[in-house]
Design an enzyme around this catalytic site. Structure first.
Site, PDB file in Angstrom:
ATOM      1  N   HIS A  37     113.487 -47.975  65.293  1.00 32.90           N
ATOM      2  CA  HIS A  37     113.167 -47.076  64.180  1.00 32.90           C
ATOM      3  C   HIS A  37     114.282 -46.045  64.009  1.00 32.90           C
ATOM      4  O   HIS A  37     114.638 -45.344  64.959  1.00 32.90           O
ATOM      5  CB  HIS A  37     111.838 -46.373  64.467  1.00 32.90           C
ATOM      6  CG  HIS A  37     111.308 -45.566  63.328  1.00 32.90           C
ATOM      7  ND1 HIS A  37     110.595 -46.125  62.289  1.00 32.90           N
ATOM      8  CD2 HIS A  37     111.372 -44.236  63.064  1.00 32.90           C
ATOM      9  CE1 HIS A  37     110.232 -45.173  61.441  1.00 32.90           C
ATOM     10  NE2 HIS A  37     110.715 -44.017  61.883  1.00 32.90           N
ATOM     11  N   ASP A  39     115.367 -42.779  61.920  1.00 37.20           N
ATOM     12  CA  ASP A  39     114.899 -41.681  61.071  1.00 37.20           C
ATOM     13  C   ASP A  39     116.074 -41.062  60.323  1.00 37.20           C
ATOM     14  O   ASP A  39     116.932 -40.404  60.926  1.00 37.20           O
ATOM     15  CB  ASP A  39     114.219 -40.610  61.926  1.00 37.20           C
ATOM     16  CG  ASP A  39     112.854 -41.047  62.417  1.00 37.20           C
ATOM     17  OD1 ASP A  39     112.030 -41.451  61.583  1.00 37.20           O
ATOM     18  OD2 ASP A  39     112.610 -40.992  63.633  1.00 37.20           O
ATOM     19  N   HIS A  70     113.681 -45.373  58.035  1.00 37.19           N
ATOM     20  CA  HIS A  70     112.723 -44.449  57.413  1.00 37.19           C
ATOM     21  C   HIS A  70     113.516 -43.373  56.690  1.00 37.19           C
ATOM     22  O   HIS A  70     114.124 -42.505  57.322  1.00 37.19           O
ATOM     23  CB  HIS A  70     111.828 -43.864  58.502  1.00 37.19           C
ATOM     24  CG  HIS A  70     110.838 -42.867  58.014  1.00 37.19           C
ATOM     25  ND1 HIS A  70     110.089 -42.086  58.870  1.00 37.19           N
ATOM     26  CD2 HIS A  70     110.453 -42.493  56.756  1.00 37.19           C
ATOM     27  CE1 HIS A  70     109.303 -41.299  58.168  1.00 37.19           C
ATOM     28  NE2 HIS A  70     109.520 -41.514  56.887  1.00 37.19           N
ATOM     29  N   MET A 141     102.615 -40.561  58.375  1.00 39.86           N
ATOM     30  CA  MET A 141     103.198 -39.459  59.139  1.00 39.86           C
ATOM     31  C   MET A 141     102.069 -38.688  59.804  1.00 39.86           C
ATOM     32  O   MET A 141     101.180 -38.151  59.129  1.00 39.86           O
ATOM     33  CB  MET A 141     104.005 -38.537  58.236  1.00 39.86           C
ATOM     34  CG  MET A 141     105.259 -39.165  57.645  1.00 39.86           C
ATOM     35  SD  MET A 141     106.417 -39.790  58.894  1.00 39.86           S
ATOM     36  CE  MET A 141     106.757 -38.306  59.849  1.00 39.86           C
ATOM     37  N   ASP A 177     103.893 -42.662  62.731  1.00 41.44           N
ATOM     38  CA  ASP A 177     105.137 -41.979  63.059  1.00 41.44           C
ATOM     39  C   ASP A 177     104.855 -40.510  63.359  1.00 41.44           C
ATOM     40  O   ASP A 177     104.568 -39.733  62.453  1.00 41.44           O
ATOM     41  CB  ASP A 177     106.132 -42.099  61.895  1.00 41.44           C
ATOM     42  CG  ASP A 177     107.522 -41.603  62.256  1.00 41.44           C
ATOM     43  OD1 ASP A 177     107.687 -41.054  63.364  1.00 41.44           O
ATOM     44  OD2 ASP A 177     108.442 -41.774  61.435  1.00 41.44           O
TER      45      ASP A 177
END
Length: 227
Positions: A37, A39, A70, A141, A177
């Site tokens: 992942h 960010d 993301h 989120m 997340d």
């Protein structure tokens, strides 16, 4: 990237060693990570600044599996092609990042990537039914975006359950997340999640010289989620 509801662990490299990203990505995959992942933050949509497309392109050769990007940026549409060319498998854009999120999701799929829709803690899910057939991942989120190491916001569980009911049998992942730990992983999966993003929970105590710690952390998180 075939769809499966089996639990996937997606370590966030926001918690990795910034000076050693390639080795960190290889280490977490070798130790059992399913997705990596990434960010992306712009210092505008969220109060932090992280990775651009060039960094993602540099990471791509070090990631064998899914690179999950993301985008916590606004505006977002102008940058989608760059992240797709950088090698993203999944690109998630925020419901809050612009006025035409349906068009954003169309563009992501048009670039050959899986389309993710990210939703902030204070945002409702009333728009989701109109977007469900355009998404592959809904990223919930469970902290306010911008920084790692925050505690999960408890009201997120109701949102996750409501989204799981909306999704029904569609091939759509629910990704969590923020604030994912061994203590709450089981409850998150029971509520309907199947992708768990975890930064400090995975990277705590380990390094590329001690990758077995990453493996133990991932294994503990997976066991809690599946148990």
């Amino acid at each position: 990237m075939e769809f499966s509801r089996t639990v996937k662990i997606a370590p966030s490299i926001l918690s990795a060693d910034f000076a050693n990203f390639g080795a960190e990505c290889r280490a977490i995959e070798d130790q059992g990570a399913d997705w990596v992942h990434v960010d992306v933050m712009d210092g505008h949509f969220v109060p932090n600044l992280t990775f651009g497309p060039a960094m993602c392109a540099a990471l791509r050769p070090h990631i064998r599996g899914v690179m999950d990007v993301h985008l916590m940026i606004s505006p977002v549409d102008a940058y989608l092609e760059a992240y797709a060319k950088a090698g993203a498998d999944v690109i998630s854009a925020h419901l809050e990042s612009g006025p035409h999120v349906h068009r954003t999701l169309q563009a992501i799929r048009g670039l050959g990537c899986k389309a993710g829709l990210a939703i902030n803690p204070g945002t409702g899910i009333e728009a989701v039914p109109y977007l469900l057939d355009m998404v592959d991942v809904i990223c919930v989120m469970t902290v306010n975006p911008g920084f790692g190491g925050q505690k999960l916001i408890e009201s997120a569980y109701d949102k996750i359950r409501a989204l799981r009911a909306m999704i029904g049998d569609r091939p759509v992942h629910i990704e969590i997340d923020g604030g994912v730990t061994v203590e709450n992983a089981g409850a998150l999966v029971a509520a309907g999640a199947d992708v768990l993003v975890a930064g400090s929970t995975v990277f705590k105590g380990g390094s590329v010289d001690r990758p077995q710690v990453y493996g133990a952390n991932i294994a503990a998180l997976r066991a809690a989620a599946e148990g």
